[in-house]
Structures are given as structure tokens and as C-alpha cells.
Motif scaffolding. Structure first.
Motif, PDB file in Angstrom:
ATOM      1  N   CYS A  36       1.443  -4.700  -6.560  1.00  0.00           N
ATOM      2  CA  CYS A  36       1.547  -5.996  -6.678  1.00  0.00           C
ATOM      3  C   CYS A  36       2.935  -6.371  -7.186  1.00  0.00           C
ATOM      4  CB  CYS A  36       0.459  -6.804  -7.407  1.00  0.00           C
ATOM      5  SG  CYS A  36       0.537  -8.448  -7.605  1.00  0.00           S
ATOM      6  N   PHE A  37       3.530  -7.376  -6.554  1.00  0.00           N
ATOM      7  CA  PHE A  37       4.898  -7.556  -6.987  1.00  0.00           C
ATOM      8  C   PHE A  37       5.058  -8.759  -7.777  1.00  0.00           C
ATOM      9  CE2 PHE A  37       5.394  -5.318  -2.699  1.00  0.00           C
ATOM     10  CZ  PHE A  37       6.294  -4.700  -3.010  1.00  0.00           C
ATOM     11  N   LYS A  38       4.123  -9.611  -8.040  1.00  0.00           N
ATOM     12  CA  LYS A  38       4.165 -10.683  -8.856  1.00  0.00           C
ATOM     13  C   LYS A  38       2.742 -10.876  -9.610  1.00  0.00           C
ATOM     14  CE  LYS A  38       7.949 -13.338  -6.570  1.00  0.00           C
ATOM     15  NZ  LYS A  38       8.169 -14.666  -5.857  1.00  0.00           N
ATOM     16  N   PRO A  39       2.666 -10.362 -10.745  1.00  0.00           N
ATOM     17  CA  PRO A  39       3.603  -9.392 -11.631  1.00  0.00           C
ATOM     18  C   PRO A  39       3.418  -8.111 -11.119  1.00  0.00           C
ATOM     19  CG  PRO A  39       1.539  -9.753 -12.696  1.00  0.00           C
ATOM     20  CD  PRO A  39       1.231 -10.529 -11.362  1.00  0.00           C
ATOM     21  N   LEU A  40       4.414  -7.287 -11.488  1.00  0.00           N
ATOM     22  CA  LEU A  40       4.598  -5.911 -11.122  1.00  0.00           C
ATOM     23  C   LEU A  40       3.544  -5.062 -11.829  1.00  0.00           C
ATOM     24  CD1 LEU A  40       8.264  -5.332 -10.878  1.00  0.00           C
ATOM     25  CD2 LEU A  40       7.097  -5.099  -9.090  1.00  0.00           C
ATOM     26  N   VAL A  41       2.741  -4.854 -10.883  1.00  0.00           N
ATOM     27  CA  VAL A  41       1.359  -3.848 -11.485  1.00  0.00           C
ATOM     28  C   VAL A  41       1.007  -3.058 -10.175  1.00  0.00           C
ATOM     29  CG1 VAL A  41       0.390  -5.587 -13.211  1.00  0.00           C
ATOM     30  CG2 VAL A  41      -0.421  -5.627 -11.062  1.00  0.00           C
ATOM     31  N   GLY A  42       0.526  -1.964 -10.650  1.00  0.00           N
ATOM     32  CA  GLY A  42       0.011  -0.957  -9.641  1.00  0.00           C
ATOM     33  C   GLY A  42      -1.688  -0.665  -9.903  1.00  0.00           C
ATOM     34  N   PHE A  83       9.094   2.312  -9.197  1.00  0.00           N
ATOM     35  CA  PHE A  83       8.733   2.891 -10.522  1.00  0.00           C
ATOM     36  C   PHE A  83       7.207   3.199 -10.607  1.00  0.00           C
ATOM     37  CE2 PHE A  83       6.707   2.193 -14.520  1.00  0.00           C
ATOM     38  CZ  PHE A  83       7.188   3.264 -15.223  1.00  0.00           C
ATOM     39  N   LEU A  84       6.385   2.262 -10.138  1.00  0.00           N
ATOM     40  CA  LEU A  84       5.008   2.125 -10.259  1.00  0.00           C
ATOM     41  C   LEU A  84       4.285   3.305  -9.410  1.00  0.00           C
ATOM     42  CD1 LEU A  84       4.172  -1.581 -10.160  1.00  0.00           C
ATOM     43  CD2 LEU A  84       4.390  -0.228 -11.907  1.00  0.00           C
ATOM     44  N   TRP A  85       4.947   3.739  -8.070  1.00  0.00           N
ATOM     45  CA  TRP A  85       4.522   4.909  -7.389  1.00  0.00           C
ATOM     46  C   TRP A  85       4.946   6.060  -7.966  1.00  0.00           C
ATOM     47  CZ3 TRP A  85       1.452   6.910  -4.272  1.00  0.00           C
ATOM     48  CH2 TRP A  85       1.952   8.011  -3.290  1.00  0.00           C
ATOM     49  N   GLU A  86       6.168   6.245  -8.408  1.00  0.00           N
ATOM     50  CA  GLU A  86       6.589   7.274  -9.080  1.00  0.00           C
ATOM     51  C   GLU A  86       5.787   7.844 -10.374  1.00  0.00           C
ATOM     52  OE1 GLU A  86       8.523   9.414  -7.833  1.00  0.00           O
ATOM     53  OE2 GLU A  86       8.993   8.272  -6.297  1.00  0.00           O
ATOM     54  N   ASP A  87       5.386   6.853 -10.982  1.00  0.00           N
ATOM     55  CA  ASP A  87       4.534   6.863 -12.301  1.00  0.00           C
ATOM     56  C   ASP A  87       3.295   7.102 -11.918  1.00  0.00           C
ATOM     57  OD1 ASP A  87       4.289   6.460 -15.299  1.00  0.00           O
ATOM     58  OD2 ASP A  87       2.773   4.893 -14.586  1.00  0.00           O
ATOM     59  N   ALA A  88       2.671   6.888 -11.103  1.00  0.00           N
ATOM     60  CA  ALA A  88       1.385   7.190 -10.451  1.00  0.00           C
ATOM     61  C   ALA A  88       1.284   8.630 -10.012  1.00  0.00           C
ATOM     62  CB  ALA A  88       0.876   6.175  -9.371  1.00  0.00           C
ATOM     63  N   LYS A  89       2.494   9.109  -9.419  1.00  0.00           N
ATOM     64  CA  LYS A  89       2.682  10.325  -8.741  1.00  0.00           C
ATOM     65  C   LYS A  89       2.431  11.392 -10.316  1.00  0.00           C
ATOM     66  CE  LYS A  89       5.929  10.307  -6.171  1.00  0.00           C
ATOM     67  NZ  LYS A  89       6.916  10.984  -5.178  1.00  0.00           N
ATOM     68  N   MET A 121       0.855  -1.160   0.093  1.00  0.00           N
ATOM     69  CA  MET A 121       0.087  -0.182   0.031  1.00  0.00           C
ATOM     70  C   MET A 121       0.878   1.388  -0.033  1.00  0.00           C
ATOM     71  SD  MET A 121      -2.887   1.197   2.875  1.00  0.00           S
ATOM     72  CE  MET A 121      -1.528   2.082   3.914  1.00  0.00           C
ATOM     73  N   ALA A 122       0.596   2.070  -0.808  1.00  0.00           N
ATOM     74  CA  ALA A 122       1.348   3.502  -0.771  1.00  0.00           C
ATOM     75  C   ALA A 122       0.389   4.673  -0.915  1.00  0.00           C
ATOM     76  CB  ALA A 122       1.821   3.612  -2.141  1.00  0.00           C
ATOM     77  N   ILE A 123       0.527   5.555   0.170  1.00  0.00           N
ATOM     78  CA  ILE A 123      -0.348   6.744   0.294  1.00  0.00           C
ATOM     79  C   ILE A 123       0.531   8.013   0.083  1.00  0.00           C
ATOM     80  CG2 ILE A 123      -1.642   8.163   1.955  1.00  0.00           C
ATOM     81  CD1 ILE A 123      -2.057   5.262   3.663  1.00  0.00           C
ATOM     82  N   ALA A 124       1.674   7.820   0.410  1.00  0.00           N
ATOM     83  CA  ALA A 124       2.665   8.881   0.144  1.00  0.00           C
ATOM     84  C   ALA A 124       4.127   8.573   0.261  1.00  0.00           C
ATOM     85  CB  ALA A 124       2.597  10.051   1.481  1.00  0.00           C
ATOM     86  N   ASP A 125       5.038   9.448  -0.088  1.00  0.00           N
ATOM     87  CA  ASP A 125       6.592   8.942  -0.243  1.00  0.00           C
ATOM     88  C   ASP A 125       6.990   8.210   1.139  1.00  0.00           C
ATOM     89  OD1 ASP A 125       6.840   9.722  -2.816  1.00  0.00           O
ATOM     90  OD2 ASP A 125       7.752  11.656  -2.187  1.00  0.00           O
ATOM     91  N   ASN A 126       6.564   8.520   2.167  1.00  0.00           N
ATOM     92  CA  ASN A 126       6.992   8.303   3.615  1.00  0.00           C
ATOM     93  C   ASN A 126       5.841   7.367   4.213  1.00  0.00           C
ATOM     94  OD1 ASN A 126       5.398  10.264   4.176  1.00  0.00           O
ATOM     95  ND2 ASN A 126       6.719  11.322   5.522  1.00  0.00           N
ATOM     96  N   ARG A 127       4.898   6.961   3.417  1.00  0.00           N
ATOM     97  CA  ARG A 127       3.686   6.162   4.118  1.00  0.00           C
ATOM     98  C   ARG A 127       3.368   5.050   3.192  1.00  0.00           C
ATOM     99  NH1 ARG A 127      -1.154   9.783   5.788  1.00  0.00           N
ATOM    100  NH2 ARG A 127      -1.737   7.821   6.992  1.00  0.00           N
ATOM    101  N   LEU A 135      -4.088   2.300 -13.702  1.00  0.00           N
ATOM    102  CA  LEU A 135      -3.351   0.940 -13.797  1.00  0.00           C
ATOM    103  C   LEU A 135      -1.973   1.191 -14.354  1.00  0.00           C
ATOM    104  CD1 LEU A 135      -6.332  -1.544 -14.809  1.00  0.00           C
ATOM    105  CD2 LEU A 135      -5.510  -0.638 -12.263  1.00  0.00           C
ATOM    106  N   ASN A 136      -0.852   0.750 -13.922  1.00  0.00           N
ATOM    107  CA  ASN A 136       0.369   0.752 -14.529  1.00  0.00           C
ATOM    108  C   ASN A 136       0.967  -0.464 -14.257  1.00  0.00           C
ATOM    109  OD1 ASN A 136       1.200   1.143 -11.911  1.00  0.00           O
ATOM    110  ND2 ASN A 136       1.964   3.188 -12.562  1.00  0.00           N
TER     111      ASN A 136
END
Length: 418
Positions: free
Chosen positions: A65-71, A145-151, A1-7, A134-135
Motif C-alpha cells: 500500500c502506498f498511502k501509508p507505505l505498508v506491506g 524497500f517493502l518487497w526487499e525487506d519481505a524477501k 501486488m508482488a510475487i517475484a522481482d519481475n512479477r 507486516l512491514n
């Protein structure tokens, strides 16, 4: 789960919250993980409220998700349709994996934010749209990369707001909306003879009301921005209608409201010029505890009980989100209450971040009485002295202030949990 760079964290699975896999705490949403699928989470607290976020920061959150790498990401380009202004806290993501689009909520505020529609009262409002993104990444790439791309995608969606595709006439397009700009200054002669630039001020348009009424407004739209270092602000893509312009300046007590109604019409570019906020004041400040910035972040936040840790918030700026911190007050002050001596005490170490009740052995609660001790070497009996209290948040609470004849002030606090 990702909410922010530090969360960001690996989350428990839904089955981890089933009976026998966890221990429920003071309310059912909070649990201790007893036998989770990921052994490294054993003994941690999980609580969906720990992942809440202020409206102003709630623009992208989701899952990797890490397997496969999707966001999987939810992007909210504008919070104009959310209630109660930019500092209102709302839920984001939690165990599920669940992703929430919170448009309207009384969380952290209580009945003041329960929407009330009178019989026969016409009302309509467009909530959203929100953007589901979705990425993916190739195996071997860094999952971050998935988080950075979402931002990056979030920033693109913000630039695209308001969207052009909704066909409902109730969702106004860009050309149907208006813009407002101006500059906010502070006039406080006890600090400076010159006007003070309202650097970083929060400035917004919300439905007409009393000073500060935007904090409990929950029927219509609000449009907020932050002023730059010179106090200049620009609010774009405002829906047509009548508003008051509201503001507050971090570091200065009180709320600003522009007296006249601001009428937004399609295509307008309104320059309001220089606006001047005069904070409430009757004379120079004799003493002050903390910073009037609608936050308790500068006060003392204790370490959690080791039994109630969420490691995400260990040594974290948002450590106030740890479970059970309200009980740490009684651990620190088992028999007596907090006493703060102006000139000697340090609010970063000596002023508890929340005024809470004390739980008795029989399960009942009693209010706590805090004392502020200060000395005035000279008192002008022909003048009035005022104590001003800035409250960051209060729900089902009562504050009593008593000044005794020798000017010792006692704060009596009683806060009940809903």
C-alpha cells in the motif's frame, strides 16, 4: 501486488470485476477491464491464473500500500506439505486484494490430484504453519524497500524451519527429524564413457511408489532440493517415515528412483553416497526437438492477440501466461497443421509451445495433427528404433503417435479444456 522481482503490478480493484465494469472471457475468472478505477488498466486482461507460481518458487507474495507505505506478506518457509512436488503450479495473490495459502489443489492437474480418503482410512497431515508478515516504511522512502525487506524476512523464516512453537505432536520439531545427503551421477555411454555430474538435478523424498509417482501424490509430505554443480545434494529436516528417493536431471529424459526404501528416523544423518541414474536409451540419439526439462519454455510462444494483453507479461520470461494463447495456433495454422522438418526447422520458432485443439465455427473442437519429417540415410533393420516423448503437462488429453512405412511420424493431439 508482488510475487517475484519481475512479477509486480498495480492491480485492478474488486469493483472493476463487477458487471458493466468488465467483459467476461472464456471462463469467469478471466475478464477484460472495460471501465477500471485506474484508467491505465483499461483494455487489459485480468485473470487470477496468470499469477500462479510453481511450489518451489512460492515462498513470499503479497501487497504494498502506498498511502501509508505498508506491506502485507505471506511467507511459506517450506513447501513440504504442498502436494505433487516442486513444479506443481498453485495460485498466489489476485484481485481483492486476496492472498492465498494454497496447500492442496487440483489446478493444472485434474482428477489425479483430487484427495481420496477411503471409508475407515486413517489420515492426518499438518498444513503449514505459514507466516504473515507486516512491514512499513517512512513517507518518502522507496516502496520497493517493502518487497526487499519481505524477501529478507522470508530467508530468515526458511532458516528457522521447522518452527519450534507449534504444540501439536503431529508437527515434528527439528530434533525429531532426519537428514539425507549424497551425490547423483548420470551414466550415459552414448554421451560419455565417464560418469556425468548431475548438475542442477532435482532430488526429493516422497512416499513410496512407482517411478514418477510423486507428481500425483497428494496425501503425505515431500522434501525436495536441487543438486549443486557437482551433483551433490542435501535434504534437511525430513519428517520420520518411509520414502523413496526420486530425482530428475534437466537435459536428460526420464525419472530416477532409488530402489530401496529410505527410512528416516529421528536424528539420523544419512549419507547415501554416489547414486547413478541411467536414462532410458537404446542407442545414440538420431534427433531431438527441444530440451527434456519438464518445461515448454524453449518452444515458440506467440504474442497474444492485442485484444487480450496483460502488460505485466509483455516481453516477459513468463509470457506463456498471457490469456488466449491457445487460439493463436489456429491463427497461425488456419487450414493446415504444424509440420516440423528435422535439420531444417528450429524448435524455438517452428514448434508451438502447446499442443491444442482447433475450434470450429460451430463451437466444437477437433484435434490437430502435427507432422515430424526426418530422413535416415541408413537404417539397420536388425535394430529397434524408439520415439520417446516427454510431456510437460497434460489434462483431459489424448496423444496418438503413428509412424508410416517411410518413417514419417504424425502426432495427433486432442486437448479439451476442463
Amino acid at each position: 501486488m508482488a510475487i517475484a522481482d519481475n512479477r509486480q503490478r498495480l492491480m485492478p480493484l474488486p469493483d472493476d470485476l463487477l458487471p458493466g465494469r468488465c467483459q467476461t472471457l472464456a471462463y469467469p475468472e478471466a475478464v477484460i477491464l472495460v471501465n477500471p478505477e485506474l484508467p491505465e488498466l483499461t483494455g487489459e486482461v485480468d485473470d487470477k491464473y496468470q499469477y500462479s507460481c510453481e511450489n518451489k518458487d512460492n515462498q513470499v507474495h503479497g501487497w504494498i500500500c502506498f498511502k501509508p507505505l505498508v506491506g502485507f506478506w505471506q511467507i511459506t518457509p517450506s513447501d513440504e506439505f504442498r502436494t505433487a512436488g516442486p513444479l506443481k503450479q498453485n495460485l498466489t495473490s489476485h484481485v481483492g486484494p486476496t492472498t492465498l495459502a494454497m496447500f492442496h489443489s487440483s489446478h493444472y492437474a485434474g482428477k489425479d490430484l483430487v484427495l481420496s480418503i477411503s471409508p475407515g482410512e486413517p489420515w492426518k497431515k499438518v498444513f503449514g504453519p505459514v507466516f504473515i508478515y507486516l512491514n512499513s516504511a517512512s513517507n518518502g522512502e522507496d516502496a520497493s524497500f517493502l518487497w526487499e525487506d519481505a524477501k529478507m524476512q522470508m530467508m530468515a523464516e526458511v532458516q528457522s524451519w521447522p518452527y519450534s512453537f507449534p504444540v501439536s505432536e503431529d508437527f515434528q520439531k527439528s530434533e525429531e527429524r532426519g537428514n539425507v545427503c549424497g551425490r547423483l551421477l548420470v551414466k550415459d555411454r552414448n554421451i560419455s564413457d565417464d560418469y556425468i555430474l548431475a548438475s542442477g538435478a532435482y532430488v526429493g523424498l516422497a512416499p513410496p511408489g512407482d517411478v514418477g509417482s510423486w507428481q500425483t501424490e497428494c496425501k503425505d509430505y515431500q522434501f525436495w532440493t536441487r543438486a549443486d554443480e557437482n551433483g551433490c545434494f542435501s535434504i534437511k529436516s525430513i519428517c520420520t517415515g518411509d520414502y523413496n528417493l526420486y530425482a530428475w536431471v534437466p537435459g536428460f529424459l526420464g525419472d530416477y528412483r532409488f530402489d530401496a526404501i529410505v527410512n528416516i528416523i529421528s536424528g539420523c544423518d544419512m549419507d547415501m553416497g554416489d547414486l547413478v541414474y541411467e536414462p532410458p536409451r537404446d542407442g545414440p540419439t538420431l534427433w531431438e526437438i527441444g530440451i527434456p526439462d519438464r518445461s515448454a519454455a524453449e518452444f515458440y510462444i506467440p504474442d497474444p492477440d492485442p485484444k487480450f494483453m496483460n502488460n505485466l507479461y509483455a516481453n516477459h520470461p513468463d509470457r506463456f501466461r498471457q490469456y488466449g494463447l491457445w487460439d493463436r495456433y489456429a491463427d497461425m495454422y488456419p487450414d493446415t497443421d504444424l509440420v516440423y522438418t528435422v535439420g531444417l526447422s528450429d524448435y524455438r520458432k517452428d514448434w508451438f509451445f502447446a499442443q491444442v485443439v482447433r475450434r470450429k465455427d460451430d463451437g466444437t473442437h477437433v484435434g490437430t495433427t502435427w507432422q515430424i519429417k526426418f530422413k535416415l540415410d541408413k537404417v539397420d533393420r536388425s535394430c529397434s528404433y524408439k520415439l520417446r516423448v516427454a510431456i510437460a503437462s497434460a489434462t483431459l488429453a489424448e496423444l496418438q503417435v503413428i509412424a508410416n512405412p517411410i518413417l514419417n511420424i504424425h502426432l495427433l493431439h486432442g486437448i479439451m479444456k476442463d
